[in-house]
Design a protein around this motif. Sequence first.
Motif, PDB file in Angstrom:
ATOM      1  N   GLU A 252       0.831  -1.210   0.000  1.00  0.00           N
ATOM      2  CA  GLU A 252       0.000   0.000   0.000  1.00  0.00           C
ATOM      3  C   GLU A 252       0.863   1.256   0.000  1.00  0.00           C
ATOM      4  O   GLU A 252       0.529   2.259  -0.639  1.00  0.00           O
ATOM      5  CB  GLU A 252      -0.926  -0.018   1.222  1.00  0.00           C
ATOM      6  N   TYR A 253       1.987   1.187   0.673  1.00  0.00           N
ATOM      7  CA  TYR A 253       2.910   2.324   0.681  1.00  0.00           C
ATOM      8  C   TYR A 253       3.491   2.548  -0.721  1.00  0.00           C
ATOM      9  O   TYR A 253       3.618   3.705  -1.172  1.00  0.00           O
ATOM     10  CB  TYR A 253       4.028   2.072   1.687  1.00  0.00           C
ATOM     11  N   THR A 256       0.492   4.124  -2.807  1.00  0.00           N
ATOM     12  CA  THR A 256      -0.073   5.428  -2.425  1.00  0.00           C
ATOM     13  C   THR A 256       0.932   6.363  -1.759  1.00  0.00           C
ATOM     14  O   THR A 256       0.671   7.564  -1.645  1.00  0.00           O
ATOM     15  CB  THR A 256      -1.251   5.226  -1.460  1.00  0.00           C
ATOM     16  N   GLY A 257       2.044   5.802  -1.281  1.00  0.00           N
ATOM     17  CA  GLY A 257       2.998   6.617  -0.533  1.00  0.00           C
ATOM     18  C   GLY A 257       2.555   6.890   0.883  1.00  0.00           C
ATOM     19  O   GLY A 257       3.175   7.698   1.583  1.00  0.00           O
ATOM     20  N   LEU A 258       1.485   6.210   1.331  1.00  0.00           N
ATOM     21  CA  LEU A 258       0.942   6.405   2.680  1.00  0.00           C
ATOM     22  C   LEU A 258       1.029   5.113   3.482  1.00  0.00           C
ATOM     23  O   LEU A 258       1.037   4.020   2.927  1.00  0.00           O
ATOM     24  CB  LEU A 258      -0.527   6.859   2.595  1.00  0.00           C
ATOM     25  N   VAL A 259       1.079   5.281   4.810  1.00  0.00           N
ATOM     26  CA  VAL A 259       1.071   4.124   5.716  1.00  0.00           C
ATOM     27  C   VAL A 259      -0.091   4.316   6.692  1.00  0.00           C
ATOM     28  O   VAL A 259       0.088   4.810   7.814  1.00  0.00           O
ATOM     29  CB  VAL A 259       2.397   3.978   6.477  1.00  0.00           C
ATOM     30  N   PRO A 260      -1.306   3.938   6.271  1.00  0.00           N
ATOM     31  CA  PRO A 260      -2.471   4.160   7.149  1.00  0.00           C
ATOM     32  C   PRO A 260      -2.557   3.168   8.304  1.00  0.00           C
ATOM     33  O   PRO A 260      -3.259   3.427   9.272  1.00  0.00           O
ATOM     34  CB  PRO A 260      -3.654   3.982   6.193  1.00  0.00           C
ATOM     35  N   LYS A 261      -1.874   2.028   8.217  1.00  0.00           N
ATOM     36  CA  LYS A 261      -1.996   0.986   9.252  1.00  0.00           C
ATOM     37  C   LYS A 261      -0.752   0.975  10.149  1.00  0.00           C
ATOM     38  O   LYS A 261       0.024   0.021  10.169  1.00  0.00           O
ATOM     39  CB  LYS A 261      -2.186  -0.379   8.614  1.00  0.00           C
ATOM     40  N   PHE A 262      -0.582   2.074  10.893  1.00  0.00           N
ATOM     41  CA  PHE A 262       0.583   2.179  11.767  1.00  0.00           C
ATOM     42  C   PHE A 262       0.607   1.109  12.869  1.00  0.00           C
ATOM     43  O   PHE A 262       1.680   0.568  13.177  1.00  0.00           O
ATOM     44  CB  PHE A 262       0.648   3.581  12.389  1.00  0.00           C
TER      45      PHE A 262
END
Length: 315
Positions: A252-253, A256-262
Amino acid sequence: MDQIAVLIPCYNEEKTVQKVVRDFKKVLPEAVIYVYDNNSSDQTVRLAEEAGAVVRHEYQQGKGNVIRRMFREIDAQVYVITDGDDTYPAEFAREMVDRVRLRQADMVVGDRLSSTYFTENKRPFHNFGNSLVRGTINRLFHTDIKDIMTGYRAFSYQFVKTFPVLSRGFEIETEMTIHAADKNMQVDNVIIEYRDRPEGSESKLNTYSDGAKVLMSISKMYRNYKPMNFFGMLALVLTIVSAGFFSPVFLEYIETGLVPKFPTLIVCGFALMAAIQSVFVGLVLAAFAQRNRQEFEMNLIKVDMQYKELVKHER
């Protein structure tokens, strides 16, 4: 020092103990027959004495406790241990003794599983349990012992006096087997016939609770004797779990370049750290295990010298 000591742990075996003692006296006339009573409430003690056995007592309940007492008190050139329930024929004892005397075996296993056990034994789960334990130990410890749980064995003086008895109950046979395998002691297998208990004689072994204790004992001893393997497998499992949960977060990173599941990412990190710690724990304990094996070999040399002095003195 006895030439041969036949050791019979007993708990309420009045129906069979006389026959067992007399059978072994006939096959091994030079042997001293010891019956160790473990708080029997029937006529076991009286009947054993009448049959000509030397009767002694162990007041802590459990087969492991009895064997600890036996091994501590008795000095003999060869030891034979059997059960008091008449399931192990005495006529195989001479061959087992000769394996110790003439072939320098440290432990001789009376192998029931290669003969009549699966047909004579009337408790199906025992058949499965014996096969499971045998396969597990032979794979984990790279041995080829045919019967792990048998109560019919012969031992050298060196084995008996260097074996640390830790088990209290029926796990003792498993402990003996793993100890011999880990310490590279010579183990021979002698195929014996097995007969089920006579009518009216009841087994003291609880299929499920004692079976669970045996499996737990195998796990503990594998951890103690093979720590690098044990903690290495644990590290591998933790690494796989960490990688499995980390993969979707990483993908997912990438997208999208995001890490929503920290929280998932944090758990993965902790799992990986635990895996690394397991590897280092295994390395440290493996060094201790190697040191223990070296100390055991030095102690074995001392016991062997003690044995030779005792034999010389007897002559």
